[in-house]
Enzyme design. Structure first.
Site, PDB file in Angstrom:
ATOM      1  N   GLY A 190      22.977  14.040 -36.128  1.00  0.00           N
ATOM      2  CA  GLY A 190      23.454  15.435 -36.257  1.00  0.00           C
ATOM      3  C   GLY A 190      24.642  15.371 -35.385  1.00  0.00           C
ATOM      4  CB  CYS A 191      25.521  14.543 -31.916  1.00  0.00           C
ATOM      5  SG  CYS A 191      24.054  15.788 -31.068  1.00  0.00           S
ATOM      6  CB  THR A 192      27.184  10.773 -35.758  1.00  0.00           C
ATOM      7  OG1 THR A 192      26.632  10.169 -34.618  1.00  0.00           O
ATOM      8  CG2 THR A 192      28.064  10.165 -36.354  1.00  0.00           C
TER       9      THR A 192
END
Length: 191
Positions: A72-74
């Site tokens: 998700g952070c990517t």
């Protein structure tokens, strides 16, 4: 006897998960609200440079994310990277991402994605706590919250959504668009 003591301890600890919603909200409420000035902070970025919030004399998107190099952070970092030039040109603003990993992790994450904006190491989560970013997933994960600040550091927008990482960029751009002064219609008087 030890087993029953362990079960009792787990039951007591787990009981807070079933607390009334009003109690849960108090524990996860966002501290920084629209109209308030964001706390000042100075954190190291992926290039070893110190970024200081009060030194940014332009609108600033500050997004907190759970961890470097996670799915998700990517997605979220890529979405901001795709729009960073537009944000800088159209809104005269900048973006910083913040999470709890160290500068080495930030450097690796930024290199993997070719990030052209600062991601900051908040190793002890001091800045996260100052902003009042709530925990997510029943308190197990650091939250994903985006704040949009005006040039004076006043919060104009707060967006809290752990599950839809890519939506943070659109919400940030909407908030920046609302801050952007309307262009005056150009006309010439005929005399």
């Amino acid at each position: 006897m030890k087993t029953s003591a362990i079960i009792a301890a787990i039951a007591c600890t787990s009981a807070s998960a079933f607390a009334p919603a009003s109690t849960a909200r108090q524990n996860t409420a966002l501290n920084l609200k629209v109209g308030e000035t964001a706390p000042d902070f100075a954190l190291e970025d992926q290039n070893g440079k110190t970024f200081k919030r009060s030194a940014a004399k332009k609108p600033l998107v500050v997004y907190f994310y759970p961890a470097d190099s996670t799915p998700g952070c990517t997605v979220q970092a890529k979405a901001f990277q795709e729009e960073i030039q537009s944000i800088r040109k159209e809104f005269k603003a900048d973006v910083v991402g913040i999470s709890g990993q160290g500068a080495e992790s930030k450097q690796k994450f930024a290199q993997e994605l070719g990030l052209d904006f600062s991601i900051l190491a908040d190793e002890k989560d001091a800045v996260r706590k100052e902003f009042g970013v709530p925990k997510a997933a029943f308190g197990f994960l650091p939250g994903r919250v985006t704040y949009v600040l005006d040039k004076d550091g006043v919060c104009t927008s707060v967006y809290d959504n752990l599950g839809d990482a890519a939506s943070h960029i659109e919400k940030a751009k909407e908030a920046l668009a609302e801050m952007k002064p309307a262009k005056k219609a150009g006309f010439t008087l005929p005399f």
